[in-house]
Motif scaffolding. Structure first.
Motif, PDB file in Angstrom:
ATOM      1  N   LEU A   1       0.833  -1.202   0.000  1.00  0.00           N
ATOM      2  CA  LEU A   1       0.000   0.000   0.000  1.00  0.00           C
ATOM      3  C   LEU A   1       0.867   1.250   0.000  1.00  0.00           C
ATOM      4  CD1 LEU A   1      -2.789   1.314   0.142  1.00  0.00           C
ATOM      5  CD2 LEU A   1      -2.686   1.117   2.636  1.00  0.00           C
TER       6      LEU A   1
ATOM      7  N   SER B   1      -1.693   9.480  -5.650  1.00  0.00           N
ATOM      8  CA  SER B   1      -2.508   9.024  -4.525  1.00  0.00           C
ATOM      9  C   SER B   1      -3.308  10.160  -3.892  1.00  0.00           C
ATOM     10  CB  SER B   1      -1.626   8.368  -3.464  1.00  0.00           C
ATOM     11  OG  SER B   1      -0.563   9.214  -3.091  1.00  0.00           O
TER      12      SER B   1
ATOM     13  N   ILE C   1      -7.137   6.387  -1.824  1.00  0.00           N
ATOM     14  CA  ILE C   1      -6.797   5.558  -0.671  1.00  0.00           C
ATOM     15  C   ILE C   1      -7.718   5.981   0.464  1.00  0.00           C
ATOM     16  CG2 ILE C   1      -4.945   4.625   0.728  1.00  0.00           C
ATOM     17  CD1 ILE C   1      -4.282   4.541  -2.256  1.00  0.00           C
TER      18      ILE C   1
ATOM     19  N   LYS D   1     -16.446   1.348   2.589  1.00  0.00           N
ATOM     20  CA  LYS D   1     -16.482   0.403   1.472  1.00  0.00           C
ATOM     21  C   LYS D   1     -17.866   0.325   0.838  1.00  0.00           C
ATOM     22  CE  LYS D   1     -12.773  -2.646   3.139  1.00  0.00           C
ATOM     23  NZ  LYS D   1     -12.441  -3.997   3.666  1.00  0.00           N
TER      24      LYS D   1
ATOM     25  N   GLU E   1      -9.379   3.608  -9.566  1.00  0.00           N
ATOM     26  CA  GLU E   1      -8.536   2.716  -8.791  1.00  0.00           C
ATOM     27  C   GLU E   1      -8.603   3.131  -7.317  1.00  0.00           C
ATOM     28  OE1 GLU E   1      -3.888   1.097  -8.738  1.00  0.00           O
ATOM     29  OE2 GLU E   1      -4.564   2.512 -10.283  1.00  0.00           O
ATOM     30  N   THR E   2      -8.958   2.195  -6.460  1.00  0.00           N
ATOM     31  CA  THR E   2      -9.223   2.529  -5.057  1.00  0.00           C
ATOM     32  C   THR E   2      -8.682   1.441  -4.133  1.00  0.00           C
ATOM     33  OG1 THR E   2     -11.255   3.715  -5.665  1.00  0.00           O
ATOM     34  CG2 THR E   2     -11.025   3.056  -3.359  1.00  0.00           C
ATOM     35  N   TYR E   3      -8.132   1.883  -2.996  1.00  0.00           N
ATOM     36  CA  TYR E   3      -7.625   0.964  -1.984  1.00  0.00           C
ATOM     37  C   TYR E   3      -8.136   1.421  -0.616  1.00  0.00           C
ATOM     38  CZ  TYR E   3      -4.496  -0.305  -5.786  1.00  0.00           C
ATOM     39  OH  TYR E   3      -4.005  -0.700  -6.997  1.00  0.00           O
TER      40      TYR E   3
ATOM     41  N   GLU F   1      -7.279   1.271   3.543  1.00  0.00           N
ATOM     42  CA  GLU F   1      -6.499   0.896   4.725  1.00  0.00           C
ATOM     43  C   GLU F   1      -7.399  -0.004   5.550  1.00  0.00           C
ATOM     44  OE1 GLU F   1      -5.384   1.487   9.012  1.00  0.00           O
ATOM     45  OE2 GLU F   1      -7.104   2.405   8.030  1.00  0.00           O
ATOM     46  N   ASP F   2      -6.841  -1.028   6.179  1.00  0.00           N
ATOM     47  CA  ASP F   2      -7.698  -2.054   6.788  1.00  0.00           C
ATOM     48  C   ASP F   2      -8.413  -1.614   8.058  1.00  0.00           C
ATOM     49  OD1 ASP F   2      -5.751  -2.183   8.782  1.00  0.00           O
ATOM     50  OD2 ASP F   2      -4.885  -4.055   8.052  1.00  0.00           O
TER      51      ASP F   2
END
Length: 316
Positions: A172, A181, A226, A236, A244-246, A248-249
């Motif tokens: 990440l 980003s 992000i 989510k 494009e997407t991420y 953090e947990d």
């Protein structure tokens, strides 16, 4: 000695420490800083959900020692107590919705308090006046870049984590570092769940983030989003970027979140002190910051909002 009462979570603690550091560097270079952290809940007990988060950052060389309890009452002189107690009792009559009146109230006390070494403000942030008092006291929100920007070099160094990047976040971090980003900071928690808090603080809803994401996609050619949140499942389910997407947990310690978020190149922030700090700690000189146009659901003109940012109105 500069006694500093920390309060709240990391974002609020950073503002209070930054004020103490500013006073030390500007007015009191021979004075040492003492931090006091004693978060009490409504039942009068230590609140386990809060802790001294600054201990995870590189500030130890500036701190002499730490002390528990309310230092502004316990360590102050008789003259300082005579000022602090009526001021404190006056503060308690204000509800969160009475923020504008609070600014006017604080202004009346400014010179008298600061001349006697007491820097205690919730919303108003006057220019600090040096004092000849032996001990100085810092207690307040101090949410303004007025003094922070003047010691940026020192704070950028001190507000770095003591610990290395977590192994699970290496991929990440690589994405954050090499792509266009965009840190999307989604603050929910009591801003949404607590009716007493949400009336004032519930500003950044799903529609705000939709507008902010759309605007960022216009301003950047290939943004990579992000998402960070204290309710990552809500993020989510509700924030759809179609890019494009991420995510953090949501399980990282706060110092790791700071590292990841501030390393992003651009920012969509919430109206939270933590969110504000992550963009301020960014060293990208061409960063784009998108923010709500109002920090609260009232007419308070918050100094944290930079007029050069891209601002989103609720009515837009």
């Amino acid at each position: 000695m500069i006694y500093t009462e920390l309060y709240g979570r990391l974002g609020n603690q950073m503002f209070r420490y930054a004020m103490a550091r500013y006073l030390q560097l500007t007015h009191y270079p021979s004075d040492e800083i003492c931090l006091s952290y004693n978060q009490i809940d409504e039942a009068g007990k230590i609140d386990p959900t809060f802790y001294h988060s600054l201990e995870d950052f590189n500030i130890s060389h500036t701190i002499t020692y730490q002390k528990s309890g309310k230092v502004i009452f316990n360590e102050s002189s008789i003259i300082q107590k005579l000022l602090v107690i009526p001021y404190y009792l006056g503060l308690r009559k204000f509800s969160p919705e009475q923020m504008i009146e609070l600014v006017e109230y604080e202004t009346k006390w400014t010179n008298l308090l600061e001349k006697n070494g007491v820097y205690w403000y919730r919303r108003n942030l006057p220019k600090s006046i040096p004092s000849g008092a032996k001990n100085k006291f810092v207690s307040g929100n101090f949410e303004s870049p007025i003094f922070i920007d003047t010691i940026r070099k020192e704070l950028l160094s001190e507000f770095t984590p003591k610990f290395d990047l977590l192994e699970k976040n290496r991929d990440l971090f690589e994405i954050i570092s090499t792509k266009e980003s965009v840190c999307v900071s989604i603050r929910r928690g009591d801003f949404e769940s607590n009716p007493e808090v949400s009336g004032l603080h519930s500003v950044c809803d799903r529609i705000y983030f939709e507008k902010a994401v759309s605007k960022m996609k216009v301003l950047l050619k290939n943004p990579v989003f992000i998402l960070f949140s204290d309710d990552i499942e809500w993020a989510k389910e509700n924030i759809i970027t179609e890019s494009e997407t991420y995510f953090e947990d949501g399980a990282d310690p706060v110092w790791e979140k700071v590292r990841l978020m501030s390393s992003c190149k651009h920012f969509i922030i919430s109206n939270s002190s933590f969110s504000w700090w992550t963009q301020w700690l960014s060293t990208n000189e061409t960063k784009i910051v998108i923010s709500p146009s109002k920090w609260f659901n009232n007419d308070f003109d918050c100094p944290l909002i930079d007029k050069n940012w891209v601002l989103i109105d609720k009515e837009m």
